[in-house]
Motif scaffolding. Structure first.
Motif, PDB file in Angstrom:
ATOM      1  N   CYS A 112     -21.953 -35.574   8.456  1.00  0.00           N
ATOM      2  CA  CYS A 112     -22.847 -35.811   7.311  1.00  0.00           C
ATOM      3  C   CYS A 112     -22.223 -36.709   6.235  1.00  0.00           C
ATOM      4  O   CYS A 112     -21.143 -36.450   5.720  1.00  0.00           O
ATOM      5  CB  CYS A 112     -23.294 -34.497   6.685  1.00  0.00           C
ATOM      6  SG  CYS A 112     -24.623 -34.808   5.500  1.00  0.00           S
ATOM      7  N   CYS A 156     -24.754 -37.487   1.159  1.00  0.00           N
ATOM      8  CA  CYS A 156     -24.454 -37.569  -0.272  1.00  0.00           C
ATOM      9  C   CYS A 156     -22.965 -37.854  -0.447  1.00  0.00           C
ATOM     10  O   CYS A 156     -22.193 -37.771   0.500  1.00  0.00           O
ATOM     11  CB  CYS A 156     -24.897 -36.310  -1.011  1.00  0.00           C
ATOM     12  SG  CYS A 156     -23.704 -34.970  -0.987  1.00  0.00           S
ATOM     13  N   ARG A 179     -20.583 -36.323  -1.524  1.00  0.00           N
ATOM     14  CA  ARG A 179     -19.564 -35.321  -1.191  1.00  0.00           C
ATOM     15  C   ARG A 179     -18.939 -35.651   0.162  1.00  0.00           C
ATOM     16  O   ARG A 179     -17.816 -35.246   0.432  1.00  0.00           O
ATOM     17  CB  ARG A 179     -20.181 -33.925  -1.149  1.00  0.00           C
ATOM     18  CG  ARG A 179     -20.499 -33.358  -2.509  1.00  0.00           C
ATOM     19  CD  ARG A 179     -20.834 -31.891  -2.411  1.00  0.00           C
ATOM     20  NE  ARG A 179     -21.326 -31.364  -3.669  1.00  0.00           N
ATOM     21  CZ  ARG A 179     -20.558 -30.847  -4.616  1.00  0.00           C
ATOM     22  NH1 ARG A 179     -19.258 -30.811  -4.451  1.00  0.00           N
ATOM     23  NH2 ARG A 179     -21.088 -30.378  -5.725  1.00  0.00           N
ATOM     24  N   ARG A 180     -19.713 -36.374   0.994  1.00  0.00           N
ATOM     25  CA  ARG A 180     -19.259 -36.818   2.314  1.00  0.00           C
ATOM     26  C   ARG A 180     -18.489 -35.716   3.038  1.00  0.00           C
ATOM     27  O   ARG A 180     -17.337 -35.917   3.457  1.00  0.00           O
ATOM     28  CB  ARG A 180     -18.404 -38.090   2.190  1.00  0.00           C
ATOM     29  CG  ARG A 180     -19.196 -39.290   1.691  1.00  0.00           C
ATOM     30  CD  ARG A 180     -18.403 -40.564   1.758  1.00  0.00           C
ATOM     31  NE  ARG A 180     -19.135 -41.690   1.160  1.00  0.00           N
ATOM     32  CZ  ARG A 180     -19.885 -42.539   1.854  1.00  0.00           C
ATOM     33  NH1 ARG A 180     -20.012 -42.427   3.148  1.00  0.00           N
ATOM     34  NH2 ARG A 180     -20.515 -43.525   1.233  1.00  0.00           N
ATOM     35  N   CYS A 181     -19.125 -34.581   3.219  1.00  0.00           N
ATOM     36  CA  CYS A 181     -18.468 -33.428   3.855  1.00  0.00           C
ATOM     37  C   CYS A 181     -18.018 -33.748   5.276  1.00  0.00           C
ATOM     38  O   CYS A 181     -17.041 -33.175   5.753  1.00  0.00           O
ATOM     39  CB  CYS A 181     -19.425 -32.241   3.908  1.00  0.00           C
ATOM     40  SG  CYS A 181     -19.970 -31.680   2.300  1.00  0.00           S
ATOM     41  N   VAL A 203     -19.421 -32.815   7.970  1.00  0.00           N
ATOM     42  CA  VAL A 203     -19.694 -31.716   8.914  1.00  0.00           C
ATOM     43  C   VAL A 203     -20.757 -32.149   9.919  1.00  0.00           C
ATOM     44  O   VAL A 203     -21.577 -33.023   9.646  1.00  0.00           O
ATOM     45  CB  VAL A 203     -20.175 -30.431   8.178  1.00  0.00           C
ATOM     46  CG1 VAL A 203     -19.061 -29.864   7.334  1.00  0.00           C
ATOM     47  CG2 VAL A 203     -21.417 -30.717   7.343  1.00  0.00           C
ATOM     48  N   ARG A 259     -23.824 -31.400  11.153  1.00  0.00           N
ATOM     49  CA  ARG A 259     -24.997 -30.560  10.865  1.00  0.00           C
ATOM     50  C   ARG A 259     -25.894 -30.389  12.083  1.00  0.00           C
ATOM     51  O   ARG A 259     -26.548 -29.362  12.239  1.00  0.00           O
ATOM     52  CB  ARG A 259     -25.776 -31.164   9.676  1.00  0.00           C
ATOM     53  CG  ARG A 259     -25.025 -30.979   8.366  1.00  0.00           C
ATOM     54  CD  ARG A 259     -25.696 -31.677   7.195  1.00  0.00           C
ATOM     55  NE  ARG A 259     -27.047 -31.232   6.958  1.00  0.00           N
ATOM     56  CZ  ARG A 259     -27.914 -31.849   6.139  1.00  0.00           C
ATOM     57  NH1 ARG A 259     -27.533 -32.936   5.485  1.00  0.00           N
ATOM     58  NH2 ARG A 259     -29.127 -31.395   5.972  1.00  0.00           N
ATOM     59  N   GLY A 304     -22.378 -28.004   5.184  1.00  0.00           N
ATOM     60  CA  GLY A 304     -21.481 -28.546   4.171  1.00  0.00           C
ATOM     61  C   GLY A 304     -21.711 -27.875   2.837  1.00  0.00           C
ATOM     62  O   GLY A 304     -22.243 -26.761   2.762  1.00  0.00           O
ATOM     63  N   ALA A 305     -21.330 -28.582   1.751  1.00  0.00           N
ATOM     64  CA  ALA A 305     -21.417 -27.989   0.413  1.00  0.00           C
ATOM     65  C   ALA A 305     -22.848 -27.625   0.015  1.00  0.00           C
ATOM     66  O   ALA A 305     -23.062 -26.713  -0.783  1.00  0.00           O
ATOM     67  CB  ALA A 305     -20.832 -28.965  -0.601  1.00  0.00           C
ATOM     68  N   CYS A 306     -23.822 -28.318   0.575  1.00  0.00           N
ATOM     69  CA  CYS A 306     -25.218 -28.020   0.228  1.00  0.00           C
ATOM     70  C   CYS A 306     -25.730 -26.775   0.949  1.00  0.00           C
ATOM     71  O   CYS A 306     -26.819 -26.283   0.649  1.00  0.00           O
ATOM     72  CB  CYS A 306     -26.129 -29.203   0.542  1.00  0.00           C
ATOM     73  SG  CYS A 306     -26.076 -29.687   2.287  1.00  0.00           S
ATOM     74  N   GLN A 318     -30.645 -34.360   1.025  1.00  0.00           N
ATOM     75  CA  GLN A 318     -30.052 -33.709   2.202  1.00  0.00           C
ATOM     76  C   GLN A 318     -31.042 -33.586   3.355  1.00  0.00           C
ATOM     77  O   GLN A 318     -30.669 -33.256   4.470  1.00  0.00           O
ATOM     78  CB  GLN A 318     -29.574 -32.285   1.838  1.00  0.00           C
ATOM     79  CG  GLN A 318     -28.406 -32.238   0.907  1.00  0.00           C
ATOM     80  CD  GLN A 318     -28.799 -32.514  -0.531  1.00  0.00           C
ATOM     81  OE1 GLN A 318     -29.691 -31.879  -1.065  1.00  0.00           O
ATOM     82  NE2 GLN A 318     -28.149 -33.457  -1.147  1.00  0.00           N
TER      83      GLN A 318
HETATM   84  S1  SF4 Z   1     -23.308 -31.690   0.518  1.00  0.00           S
HETATM   85 FE1  SF4 Z   1     -24.725 -31.567   2.260  1.00  0.00          FE
HETATM   86  S2  SF4 Z   1     -25.748 -33.579   2.236  1.00  0.00           S
HETATM   87 FE2  SF4 Z   1     -23.899 -33.811   1.013  1.00  0.00          FE
HETATM   88  S3  SF4 Z   1     -22.391 -34.599   2.484  1.00  0.00           S
HETATM   89 FE3  SF4 Z   1     -22.172 -32.325   2.373  1.00  0.00          FE
HETATM   90  S4  SF4 Z   1     -23.414 -31.581   4.095  1.00  0.00           S
HETATM   91 FE4  SF4 Z   1     -24.038 -33.702   3.671  1.00  0.00          FE
END
Ligand code: SF4
Length: 367
Positions: free
Chosen positions: A106, A109, A111-113, A115, A117, A123-125, A208
């Motif tokens: 992902c 956004c 944050r560029r986690c 992960v 998905r 991720g953080a969301c 997201q």
């Molecule tokens: S917060 Fe959610 S949308 Fe943003 S990069 Fe992480 S997983 Fe993706």
């Protein structure tokens, strides 16, 4: 299709300046030109779905130029939507392919986690790749040019605002009904039939959910302005996917500095990312910016945000909102957030309005 339109609905706004600044939005809403996404679906792009992300992004940027030329022809009247054929592979298909890649790993956004998905990671969301809608209805409480607004509330958010007024859906990704792209298109079509002047993607936060929202456009043919109601923390790549399909932007610009953003929304690099995205979206479309006045944050947030808007987004309308109230974590632990543990005062709101007036910002769109 049967469609309910209040007879006075198009007469509510007779303010020349507002109509001029939202000229594209009004033209689509009145049926003078098609929504952008309808043309995006009709721009042919030949691409190999096995190509790398970078190669596809390059093709996307080229296709965007072609789309803009065609859309200009549509606006001028030299090109008719009905004369544009649906190609085997379209610019929209390319956007769908890119959005799917951006969701896993992902990078939707900043944050560029990273992960996966699509494999169920979060991720953080808090979201995996499934998308849930908490509610969808005609919203009468939005800015006057937008109501009735066909609002679709998604769950989950990339921000962790301690004062979130929608915390029940932003902090709980399961608080909603799972939707496929087809389901989402059906919701938008229903809202339009009920009289929506626009389809308003919001949350939580819609960024997201971009992969499913963009794919839903494949199953829609209604000409209705699409509205993006976001915290504007998406990556540049995600923003590019949206630029040619969104007709009007309704972003939040909350903080005038990174310190407040980190403390109150747990988000790094706020000002750099959000100002970049506001500027790009403003230069590519109609925009109403929302700024929620936080108590005790006039000097550090409200004034710098308004100053930045005046200098960088002169066409944008600005809604300076005074409805802040301590909610969520601030309501439970006010001693941890003494600065925002109350509503803004009348004097603070007056100071914000006076400042906007001095800057020449068009900040009171509601007549
Ligand atoms: S917060 Fe959610 S949308 Fe943003 S990069 Fe992480 S997983 Fe993706």
């Amino acid at each position: 299709m049967w469609r309910l339109l209040r007879p006075d609905a198009l007469l509510v706004w007779e303010n020349e300046e507002v109509r001029e600044r939202l000229s594209h939005y009004y033209a689509v809403m009145r049926g003078d030109r098609p929504a952008k996404y309808l043309v995006v679906k009709r721009v042919e792009v030949e691409y190999d779905p096995r190509a790398s992300f970078e190669e596809l992004m390059k093709m996307h940027d080229e296709a965007s130029k072609e789309f803009r030329e065609i859309y200009e022809g549509v606006v001028e009247g030299s090109v008719k939507l009905e004369d544009l054929k649906r190609p085997e592979r379209s610019f929209l298909d390319l956007k769908i392919e890119l959005a799917k890649r951006m969701v896993s790993p992902c990078a939707l956004c900043e944050r560029r986690c990273g992960v996966e998905r699509l494999k169920g990671e979060r991720g953080a969301c808090g979201l995996d790749a499934t998308v849930r809608v908490a509610s969808a209805f005609l919203h009468m409480g939005e800015e006057a040019p937008l109501v009735p607004s066909g609002t679709i509330f998604f769950t989950g958010c990339s921000f962790k605002c301690v004062f979130c007024q929608n915390w029940d859906i932003s902090t709980d990704p399961y608080n909603g009904v799972e939707v496929t792209p087809k389901d989402l298109a059906a919701i938008a079509v229903r809202l339009y039939a009920e009289g929506a002047r626009n389809i308003n993607y919001v949350g939580g936060n819609p960024d997201q959910q971009l992969h499913v929202i963009i794919e839903s456009l494949r199953y829609m043919e209604i000409s209705v302005p699409l509205l993006w109601n976001s915290n504007m923390y998406m990556t540049l790549e995600a923003l590019k996917l949206l630029l040619d399909v969104i007709d009007i932007w309704l972003p939040d610009f909350k903080y005038g500095n990174d310190e407040c953003a980190l403390r109150l929304s747990k988000v790094p690099r706020y000002f750099e990312v959000v100002s970049r995205n506001h500027k790009i979206a403003h230069d590519n479309g109609d925009m109403i910016i929302r700024h929620l006045v936080l108590p005790n944050h006039l000097e550090c947030c409200t004034k710098p945000v308004l100053r930045w808007i005046a200098e960088n987004c002169p066409r944008a309308l600005v809604n300076i909102m005074g409805q802040y109230r301590p909610e969520h974590i601030v309501a439970r632990r006010p001693k941890d957030y003494p600065d925002i543990a109350r509503r803004p005062t009348r004097d603070e709101m007056r100071e914000a309005f006076d400042y906007a007036r001095k800057l020449g910002i068009c900040f009171e769109p509601v007549s």
